[in-house]
Scaffold this active site. Structure first.
Site, PDB file in Angstrom:
ATOM      1  N   HIS A 171      31.038  34.562  37.576  1.00 36.38           N
ATOM      2  CA  HIS A 171      31.993  35.671  37.741  1.00 36.38           C
ATOM      3  C   HIS A 171      33.401  35.245  37.283  1.00 36.38           C
ATOM      4  O   HIS A 171      34.323  35.165  38.098  1.00 36.38           O
ATOM      5  CB  HIS A 171      31.990  36.052  39.225  1.00 36.38           C
ATOM      6  CG  HIS A 171      32.654  37.344  39.577  1.00 36.38           C
ATOM      7  ND1 HIS A 171      33.962  37.620  39.313  1.00 36.38           N
ATOM      8  CD2 HIS A 171      32.177  38.443  40.213  1.00 36.38           C
ATOM      9  CE1 HIS A 171      34.267  38.829  39.759  1.00 36.38           C
ATOM     10  NE2 HIS A 171      33.212  39.352  40.304  1.00 36.38           N
ATOM     11  N   GLU A 279      31.777  38.701  33.109  1.00 36.72           N
ATOM     12  CA  GLU A 279      30.823  37.926  33.907  1.00 36.72           C
ATOM     13  C   GLU A 279      29.475  37.830  33.201  1.00 36.72           C
ATOM     14  O   GLU A 279      28.850  38.849  32.911  1.00 36.72           O
ATOM     15  CB  GLU A 279      30.666  38.582  35.269  1.00 36.72           C
ATOM     16  CG  GLU A 279      31.995  38.761  35.990  1.00 36.72           C
ATOM     17  CD  GLU A 279      31.956  39.831  37.058  1.00 36.72           C
ATOM     18  OE1 GLU A 279      30.903  39.986  37.700  1.00 36.72           O
ATOM     19  OE2 GLU A 279      32.984  40.507  37.240  1.00 36.72           O
TER      20      GLU A 279
HETATM   21  O1  TA6 Z   1      33.069  42.067  39.249  1.00 41.93           O
HETATM   22  C1  TA6 Z   1      32.269  43.084  39.699  1.00 41.93           C
HETATM   23  C2  TA6 Z   1      32.368  43.227  41.213  1.00 41.93           C
HETATM   24  O2  TA6 Z   1      31.095  43.478  41.741  1.00 41.93           O
HETATM   25  C3  TA6 Z   1      33.350  44.342  41.550  1.00 41.93           C
HETATM   26  O3  TA6 Z   1      32.657  45.506  41.983  1.00 41.93           O
HETATM   27  C4  TA6 Z   1      34.233  43.733  42.637  1.00 41.93           C
HETATM   28  O4  TA6 Z   1      33.650  43.947  43.906  1.00 41.93           O
HETATM   29  C5  TA6 Z   1      34.235  42.283  42.216  1.00 41.93           C
HETATM   30  O5  TA6 Z   1      32.878  42.023  41.860  1.00 41.93           O
HETATM   31  C6  TA6 Z   1      34.800  41.315  43.237  1.00 41.93           C
HETATM   32  O6  TA6 Z   1      33.921  41.173  44.309  1.00 41.93           O
HETATM   33  P1  TA6 Z   1      34.375  40.180  45.520  1.00 41.93           P
HETATM   34  O7  TA6 Z   1      33.245  40.212  46.490  1.00 41.93           O
HETATM   35  O8  TA6 Z   1      34.585  38.820  44.910  1.00 41.93           O
HETATM   36  O9  TA6 Z   1      35.671  40.740  46.046  1.00 41.93           O
END
Ligand code: TA6
Length: 304
Positions: A171, A279
Site C-alpha cells: 500500500h 498499490e
Molecule cells: O487505499 C485504499 C484504501 O482501502 C482506502 O479506501 C482507504 O481506506 C485507505 O485504503 C487507507 O486505509 P487505512 O486503513 O490505512 O486508513
C-alpha cells in the site's frame, strides 16, 4: 528494548550499510545507508517508512502525524496489507486491511549485495493472535532490497493442512510536489471499481488525474495490457516515479482529498496535496488460493 537492539546489531548489522536503532516511540527501526540510497524499515508491520536514492528527494510520503503504536498501522511509507484487502469480507470487527501491518516481524537475514544494494529479509508466522483473526498456518516473507531502486517482495506460504485464500497489497504512499500537478500513466483502458460511486465499474479513458478524492481498484481484463508498469509524472518536482508490479492483477489508486484527510487523526489536513497511493494489490477477485505448501509472491520495484 536496548538489549533487543544490541542483539539485532550483533547478529544482523552490516558494517556501514545496515544498523538497528530505537525508532519512534521506542520501536525497533532498521537504518539502511549505502552509496546508492537510504531507507528506513520498522519491524512493526514490516513497514518501510523511507526510501531515498542518493541525490534525489524522498520517494515515499510519511505522515508527520503517524502514530507508532503497537496496535496501529504506521501512516505512510509502504504498509503491508495481508491476508485481506479492505474490510474483512464477513466480520467488519476484524481489522481493515488484515493484521500483517500491526504485527511485529522478525529479522531472518541481511545481505550486502555485489551491486552495492542492501537486502533485509523479514518474516511473520502465524500465532494464536492471528489464528483468532484468520484460522490458517502461514509463513510470510518480506524481502526488501535498497539500491537505485526499491525492490519489495512479499511471499505468502501455506504451511497448514488446508487451502487458504489470501489477498493483500503493498500500500505504497508516494511523495509528490503537488498532487494537482501530477498524472498517472499505465492504467489507460483498464477497468476499475469506483469505491466512491457505489462500486460501479468504469473504464479509464485517459491518464489518471487527482482533482478530488479518488479510491479505485483497477483490475486486468483479457484485453487490457498487464505489462505491470505504472508511472507518476510529477510536474512540480520534475520527476517520474515508476512502479513495476508483479504477482498482481489489481492496482489501487487512492487520495483521501480534503474531507477524508481532515477525518484522519494521523493525517495532516493538507497532507493530501503531497501524496498519492498506488498499490500493487491482490484485491477483490485477484485474491490467491494457496494449497498446503504453495506460495505466492506479490512484488514491486520502485524507481525514478
Ligand atoms: O487505499 C485504499 C484504501 O482501502 C482506502 O479506501 C482507504 O481506506 C485507505 O485504503 C487507507 O486505509 P487505512 O486503513 O490505512 O486508513
Amino acid at each position: 528494548m536496548a538489549n533487543q537492539i544490541e542483539a539485532l546489531n550483533a547478529q544482523f548489522a552490516l558494517a556501514d550499510q545496515l544498523r538497528f536503532q530505537t525508532g519512534e516511540n521506542g520501536l525497533p527501526r532498521v537504518q539502511i545507508t549505502n552509496r546508492l540510497a537510504t531507507a528506513e524499515v520498522y519491524l512493526h508491520g514490516g513497514h518501510i517508512t523511507a526510501f531515498q536514492p542518493q541525490g534525489s528527494e524522498p520517494v515515499l510520503w510519511m505522515s508527520p502525524l503517524a502514530q507508532f503504536q503497537h496496535d496501529k498501522a504506521i501512516r505512510g511509507g509502504v504498509p503491508i496489507i495481508w491476508p485481506w484487502f479492505g474490510p474483512h469480507a464477513i466480520d467488519k470487527h476484524k481489522p481493515q486491511h488484515g493484521f500483517a501491518r500491526t504485527m511485529e516481524w522478525r529479522v531472518s537475514a541481511t545481505k550486502a549485495l555485489p551491486d552495492g544494494s542492501t537486502q533485509l529479509q523479514l518474516q511473520l508466522n502465524d500465532t494464536p493472535v492471528t489464528h483468532a483473526l484468520w484460522p490458517h498456518a502461514f509463513e510470510l516473507s518480506l524481502s526488501i532490497t535498497v539500491g537505485t531502486e526499491l525492490n519489495i517482495e512479499l511471499t505468502s506460504r501455506n504451511t497448514g493442512e488446508k487451502t487458504f485464500t489470501a489477498g493483500g497489497a503493498l500500500h505504497s504512499y508516494f511523495a509528490v510536489g503537488d498532487v494537482r500537478k501530477i498524472h498517472i500513466d499505465g492504467l489507460l483502458g483498464r477497468h476499475y471499481i469506483d469505491q466512491l460511486d457505489g462500486n460501479r465499474i468504469k473504464q479509464q479513458s485517459d491518464a489518471v488525474y487527482i482533482r478530488e478524492e479518488v479510491d479505485r481498484i483497477y483490475f486486468d481484463t483479457e484485453d487490457t495490457c498487464t505489462e505491470g508498469i505504472c508511472a507518476i509524472f510529477d510536474a512540480q518536482l520534475l520527476r517520474q516515479i515508476y512502479i513495476k508490479r508483479n504477482g498482481s492483477h489489481s492496482t489501487v489508486v487512492w487520495n483521501p482529498w480534503k474531507d477524508k484527510a481532515r477525518a484522519m487523526t494521523d493525517f495532516p489536513d493538507d497532507g493530501y496535496q503531497q501524496m498519492v497511493c498506488i498499490e500493487t494489490a491482490n484485491a477483490v477477485d485477484d485474491v490467491r488460493h494457496l494449497a498446503p505448501g504453495e506460495t505466492h509472491t506479490l512484488s514491486q520495484i520502485i524507481g525514478l
